[in-house]
Design a protein around this motif. Structure first.
Motif, PDB file in Angstrom:
ATOM      1  N   LEU A 147       0.866  -1.100   0.029  1.00 16.47           N
ATOM      2  CA  LEU A 147      -0.068  -0.003   0.109  1.00 16.47           C
ATOM      3  C   LEU A 147       0.695   1.207   0.055  1.00 16.47           C
ATOM      4  O   LEU A 147       0.336   2.398  -0.300  1.00 16.47           O
ATOM      5  CB  LEU A 147      -0.836  -0.120   1.242  1.00 16.47           C
ATOM      6  N   HIS A 148       2.142   1.220   0.481  1.00 20.82           N
ATOM      7  CA  HIS A 148       2.952   2.377   0.655  1.00 20.82           C
ATOM      8  C   HIS A 148       3.928   2.530  -0.363  1.00 20.82           C
ATOM      9  O   HIS A 148       4.923   3.599  -0.207  1.00 20.82           O
ATOM     10  CB  HIS A 148       3.361   2.484   2.188  1.00 20.82           C
ATOM     11  N   THR A 149       4.352   1.721  -1.115  1.00 24.23           N
ATOM     12  CA  THR A 149       5.319   1.833  -2.268  1.00 24.23           C
ATOM     13  C   THR A 149       4.863   2.677  -3.186  1.00 24.23           C
ATOM     14  O   THR A 149       5.591   3.585  -3.930  1.00 24.23           O
ATOM     15  CB  THR A 149       5.598   0.463  -2.928  1.00 24.23           C
ATOM     16  N   GLY A 150       3.508   3.028  -3.477  1.00 25.65           N
ATOM     17  CA  GLY A 150       2.896   3.962  -4.404  1.00 25.65           C
ATOM     18  C   GLY A 150       2.848   3.341  -5.867  1.00 25.65           C
ATOM     19  O   GLY A 150       1.987   3.928  -6.709  1.00 25.65           O
ATOM     20  N   THR A 151       3.564   2.300  -6.249  1.00 21.77           N
ATOM     21  CA  THR A 151       3.638   1.927  -7.509  1.00 21.77           C
ATOM     22  C   THR A 151       2.172   1.314  -7.997  1.00 21.77           C
ATOM     23  O   THR A 151       1.446   1.522  -9.174  1.00 21.77           O
ATOM     24  CB  THR A 151       4.501   0.669  -7.796  1.00 21.77           C
ATOM     25  N   ARG A 152       1.568   0.646  -7.076  1.00 21.00           N
ATOM     26  CA  ARG A 152       0.227  -0.087  -7.519  1.00 21.00           C
ATOM     27  C   ARG A 152      -0.895   0.982  -7.758  1.00 21.00           C
ATOM     28  O   ARG A 152      -1.664   1.168  -8.460  1.00 21.00           O
ATOM     29  CB  ARG A 152      -0.140  -1.173  -6.523  1.00 21.00           C
ATOM     30  N   ALA A 153      -0.688   2.109  -6.687  1.00 18.92           N
ATOM     31  CA  ALA A 153      -1.920   3.196  -6.597  1.00 18.92           C
ATOM     32  C   ALA A 153      -1.493   4.045  -7.862  1.00 18.92           C
ATOM     33  O   ALA A 153      -2.569   4.369  -8.501  1.00 18.92           O
ATOM     34  CB  ALA A 153      -1.351   4.090  -5.304  1.00 18.92           C
ATOM     35  N   LEU A 154      -0.293   4.437  -8.361  1.00 18.08           N
ATOM     36  CA  LEU A 154      -0.182   5.102  -9.654  1.00 18.08           C
ATOM     37  C   LEU A 154      -0.647   4.190 -10.802  1.00 18.08           C
ATOM     38  O   LEU A 154      -1.451   4.834 -11.680  1.00 18.08           O
ATOM     39  CB  LEU A 154       1.493   5.199  -9.893  1.00 18.08           C
ATOM     40  N   ALA A 155      -0.256   3.064 -10.806  1.00 23.26           N
ATOM     41  CA  ALA A 155      -0.861   2.042 -11.948  1.00 23.26           C
ATOM     42  C   ALA A 155      -2.500   2.031 -12.028  1.00 23.26           C
ATOM     43  O   ALA A 155      -3.198   2.112 -13.035  1.00 23.26           O
ATOM     44  CB  ALA A 155      -0.335   0.799 -11.969  1.00 23.26           C
ATOM     45  N   SER A 156      -2.867   1.892 -10.771  1.00 24.88           N
ATOM     46  CA  SER A 156      -4.385   1.796 -10.457  1.00 24.88           C
ATOM     47  C   SER A 156      -5.137   3.176 -11.131  1.00 24.88           C
ATOM     48  O   SER A 156      -6.194   3.066 -11.904  1.00 24.88           O
ATOM     49  CB  SER A 156      -4.828   1.425  -9.124  1.00 24.88           C
ATOM     50  N   ARG A 157      -4.519   4.281 -10.852  1.00 28.68           N
ATOM     51  CA  ARG A 157      -4.950   5.593 -11.231  1.00 28.68           C
ATOM     52  C   ARG A 157      -4.812   5.707 -12.606  1.00 28.68           C
ATOM     53  O   ARG A 157      -5.659   6.296 -13.269  1.00 28.68           O
ATOM     54  CB  ARG A 157      -4.252   6.634 -10.436  1.00 28.68           C
ATOM     55  N   PHE A 158      -3.713   5.166 -13.280  1.00 24.68           N
ATOM     56  CA  PHE A 158      -3.516   5.328 -14.641  1.00 24.68           C
ATOM     57  C   PHE A 158      -4.610   4.631 -15.288  1.00 24.68           C
ATOM     58  O   PHE A 158      -5.266   4.966 -16.491  1.00 24.68           O
ATOM     59  CB  PHE A 158      -2.037   4.941 -14.804  1.00 24.68           C
ATOM     60  N   VAL A 159      -4.805   3.386 -14.879  1.00 26.33           N
ATOM     61  CA  VAL A 159      -5.826   2.484 -15.592  1.00 26.33           C
ATOM     62  C   VAL A 159      -7.213   3.098 -15.585  1.00 26.33           C
ATOM     63  O   VAL A 159      -8.052   3.253 -16.434  1.00 26.33           O
ATOM     64  CB  VAL A 159      -5.895   1.034 -14.894  1.00 26.33           C
ATOM     65  N   MET A 160      -7.631   3.770 -14.309  1.00 27.13           N
ATOM     66  CA  MET A 160      -8.798   4.377 -14.091  1.00 27.13           C
ATOM     67  C   MET A 160      -9.150   5.489 -14.846  1.00 27.13           C
ATOM     68  O   MET A 160     -10.100   5.698 -15.637  1.00 27.13           O
ATOM     69  CB  MET A 160      -9.456   4.608 -12.676  1.00 27.13           C
ATOM     70  N   ARG A 161      -8.144   6.493 -14.984  1.00 33.46           N
ATOM     71  CA  ARG A 161      -8.159   7.655 -15.551  1.00 33.46           C
ATOM     72  C   ARG A 161      -7.927   7.788 -17.018  1.00 33.46           C
ATOM     73  O   ARG A 161      -8.734   8.256 -17.878  1.00 33.46           O
ATOM     74  CB  ARG A 161      -7.466   8.866 -14.835  1.00 33.46           C
ATOM     75  N   THR A 162      -6.925   7.209 -17.520  1.00 35.78           N
ATOM     76  CA  THR A 162      -6.129   7.347 -18.831  1.00 35.78           C
ATOM     77  C   THR A 162      -6.577   6.183 -19.684  1.00 35.78           C
ATOM     78  O   THR A 162      -7.366   6.590 -20.721  1.00 35.78           O
ATOM     79  CB  THR A 162      -4.639   7.318 -18.800  1.00 35.78           C
ATOM     80  N   LEU A 163      -6.423   5.064 -19.227  1.00 37.37           N
ATOM     81  CA  LEU A 163      -6.757   3.796 -20.211  1.00 37.37           C
ATOM     82  C   LEU A 163      -8.255   4.004 -20.185  1.00 37.37           C
ATOM     83  O   LEU A 163      -8.853   3.407 -21.310  1.00 37.37           O
ATOM     84  CB  LEU A 163      -6.381   2.560 -19.561  1.00 37.37           C
ATOM     85  N   GLY A 164      -9.160   4.034 -19.363  1.00 37.84           N
ATOM     86  CA  GLY A 164     -10.452   4.077 -19.097  1.00 37.84           C
ATOM     87  C   GLY A 164     -11.029   4.984 -20.187  1.00 37.84           C
ATOM     88  O   GLY A 164     -11.969   5.026 -21.000  1.00 37.84           O
TER      89      GLY A 164
END
Length: 699
Positions: free
Chosen positions: A564-581
């Motif tokens: 939860l605290h490395t930030g990489t999964r959060a950045l990727a999840s946000r990228f998928v939700m906002r940009t790829l979506g």
């Protein structure tokens, strides 16, 4: 209440105040210069691609274009070239028009927008960059010689023969790419200027002037034998394609059909189903509202007045969704009149004998409210005043659709209605890493998400919209003390408490030791962002449900929560939700949302949100407690929101009755787990670097 009241609330906005549009801020000039220098650098690289085989290919492509024009009877270039050649002064004028006006017009427009209309500038700049990027791709893949360079066709090179300063006949542009006839950037830039002006200025004389410039440029490029008619058509198509591509991510200014719903928000429209209404909100316990104090009806009227006075701060409260379509993305459109009796109603949970219904009746009311879908033909929110709870206590229940905001966004919007007013940004907003670090983090995070897999174990669901709602309040100081004692974080204590509590009230079948796959929303809302929209990223993690000592469970959760605290999964999840979506077509985005959001990938949602550490009043009534309301995902039977507020950690629990028939019992089990952890003996020292966030937020 009528629309007049709504209008009065809207007019309360101070003149000139930016209504939360972050694009209204002018971007740094150095960054803009870098963007345009990068375009010029790529152009120079393409222009340097000059070898015999490429020149031969350009000659061949030019003749192919001209042959096609002759076949279609579009070959008007020879007649125009023959007409211009004997007119010396006109030829010089055409040469200068060819050399300068398309550059000057585009540059002047960009500078003017940057200075006077920075929000529009971003859209215009993006479309201009995409336009030139597409053109450079065409030039690189399909070199084409202009008519004036094709031998044996009889064209006169009026530009070069005139030695016009700043054009092909001078050393100033000796580096220019002369094998870039298709498409015509002269026409593309002129048409781009016209399209941008049409989007922002309605004056007819402006359109007449810019249209004249396009027609004059078309005449010049054909008469000087620098382009074919098909090149001009290609330039127009290029502008259209650039606008379409930019429109995937950004609305053009001046659209009259409302504001497009971003992909990260429309995601929750797609996942909503008859058994999974997607509401977020909060339950506010009010002191001094009841038979022994202010009547609930009087309080309801006061709350309406407060909302009306602050409508200018809450744009989604006065907007509704456009008619939903399978193929077109929904848009936010203004609602001219609000039905205040529906949006801010009064309910009573007293018993048949007129006695207060108590907390149990209130929780049943909330459970029914959150399981009932909000209609989409009006603004998607309700702020319900509930009387008959206790003699001196009533409640207010705010529900809004997830398309409006995420959990922390809902808190931020509700803060606009409270006293005292806090300055902007009280909820610990985060700063996004730089572009390079963000790109690297997204790349690593996508690889991590791809290997996370689905949920191994499933929890029981009833397949209906029925809900159970419960609450529990824990002193934040106690939770923090437990976290310090065991060398973990507040979020770890919360997750471990939920897992331990679920173990106590629900027994796994057989002797298995299942793991609960939890979706943990992490806040990635940056400073300057408005409170609307979903700006969180969900990261999945497993927590143990098997029989074990609570300190052991907490240690296991703390070890697993590092992701939860490395930030990489959060950045990727946000990228998928906002940009790829945003890139996906509407039907494919709907399929994607329904596929990834639910029981295949997680079984529960546990969100820990920061809040202010002071007491507040709402419409004059003291707020005794604030419990978040989170929706269940499809076939995922548990959602728990935790909110740090005025020294307490308030938990709102939504559960499928097939899993937990008494959500309050689950809440008390969470309290018992925290108490056990508080009394437990620590068998190991805290790991170095363990720390707590001041708000207890998981991010």
């Amino acid at each position: 209440m009528t629309s007049a009241a709504v209008d009065s609330g809207r007019q309360a906005s101070p003149e000139g105040v930016d209504q939360g549009d972050p694009s209204a801020h002018r971007p740094p000039i150095w960054r803009e210069l870098i963007v345009f220098l990068a375009i010029f650098a790529v152009y120079s690289v393409v222009a340097s691609l000059d070898w015999d085989s490429r020149r031969a290919a350009a000659d061949r492509h030019g003749r192919q274009i001209y042959s096609l024009e002759r076949l279609l009877h579009l070959d008007i270039e020879p007649a125009l070239n023959n007409w211009l050649t004997p007119h010396h002064l006109l030829r010089i004028a055409f040469n200068y028009e060819y050399a300068a006006t398309y550059i000057l017009s585009a540059l002047a427009l960009l500078v003017w927008l940057y200075v006077r209309r920075p929000a529009t500038y971003r859209w215009a700049r993006n479309s201009f960059v995409v336009l030139n990027a597409l053109a450079l791709i065409c030039f690189g893949l399909y070199p084409a010689a202009p008519p004036r360079l094709l031998s044996n066709l009889g064209f006169v090179d009026t530009v070069r023969s005139g030695h016009t300063w700043g054009s092909w006949g001078s050393s100033l542009v000796g580096h220019a790419n002369q094998l870039a006839a298709m498409p015509s950037l002269h026409i593309a830039w002129a048409v781009w200027v016209t399209v941008v002006l049409a989007a922002i200025i309605g004056a007819h004389w402006v359109q007449v002037l810019s249209t004249f410039h396009v027609l004059l440029t078309a005449l010049v490029i054909l008469a000087t034998a620098n382009h074919y008619l098909l090149d001009a058509i290609g330039g127009c198509l290029l502008v259209w394609l650039a606008m379409v591509l930019v429109g995937v991510f950004q609305d053009r200014p001046g659209r009259s059909d409302g504001v497009r719903v971003p992909a990260a928000d429309s995601f929750f429209l797609h996942v909503e189903s008859p058994i999974a209404a997607q509401h977020v909100g909060g339950l506010v316990m009010l002191a001094g509202v009841g038979p022994a104090g202010t009547s609930p009806a009087e309080y309801r009227d006061g709350l309406r007045a407060v909302i009306q006075a602050n409508l200018w701060r809450l744009p989604r409260f006065r907007q509704r969704l456009s008619s939903l379509s399978r193929w077109r993305r929904p848009r936010w459109q203004p609602q001219p009149e609000l039905d205040w009796d529906w949006h801010v109603p009064l309910f009573d949970v007293s018993g048949p004998d007129g006695q207060p219904g108590g907390i149990e009746a209130l929780h049943r009311f909330v459970a029914e409210a959150e399981s009932t879908a909000l209609p989409r033909d009006r603004p998607m929110w309700r702020f319900m005043v509930v009387g008959g709870v206790e003699a001196e206590q009533s409640a207010a229940v705010l529900v809004m659709h997830h398309v409006v905001a995420d959990g922390i966004g809902t808190v931020a919007q509700a803060m606009n209605l409270l006293e005292p007013q806090l300055p902007d940004g009280p909820l610990g907003l985060t700063r996004r890493p730089g572009p390079l670090r963000a790109a690297l983090g997204v790349t690593v995070g996508l690889a991590q998400l791809a290997t996370d897999g689905g949920s191994r174990d499933r929890l029981p669901t009833g397949g209906t919209s029925a809900r159970r709602f419960g609450t529990v309040a824990l002193p934040l100081s106690t939770v923090r003390a437990v976290a310090r004692k065991h060398g973990t974080r507040v979020s770890d204590v919360l997750l471990s408490g939920v897992a331990g509590a679920l173990r106590r009230v629900w027994s796994a079948p057989g002797d298995s030791s299942p793991r609960l796959r939890v979706a943990v929303p992490l806040m990635v809302r940056e400073p300057g962002n408005s409170s609307e929209g979903n700006v969180t990223a969900a990261v999945m993690m497993d927590v143990p449900l098997g029989p074990m000592a609570e300190p052991e469970r907490l240690a296991d959760v703390a070890r697993r929560s590092r992701r939860l605290h490395t930030g990489t999964r959060a950045l990727a999840s946000r990228f998928v939700m906002r940009t790829l979506g945003q890139l996906l077509p509407q039907p494919l985005h709907a399929w994607f949302a329904r596929t990834v959001y639910g029981a295949r990938f997680f079984q529960a949602i546990v969100s820990n949100m920061p809040g202010p550490n002071q007491p507040f009043r709402m419409a004059g009534a003291p707020m005794a407690a604030v419990y978040p309301i989170l929706p269940l995902a499809p076939r995922a039977p548990l959602a728990i929101g935790a909110l740090g507020w005025d020294g307490m950690l308030y938990l709102g629990i939504s559960a499928d009755p097939a899993l937990v028939d008494d959500a309050d019992l689950l809440g008390e089990a969470v309290r018992a787990v925290v108490e056990d952890l508080s009394e437990a003996t620590v068998q190991r020292s805290a790991p170095p670097g363990a720390h707590l966030t001041s708000s207890g937020h998981t991010g």
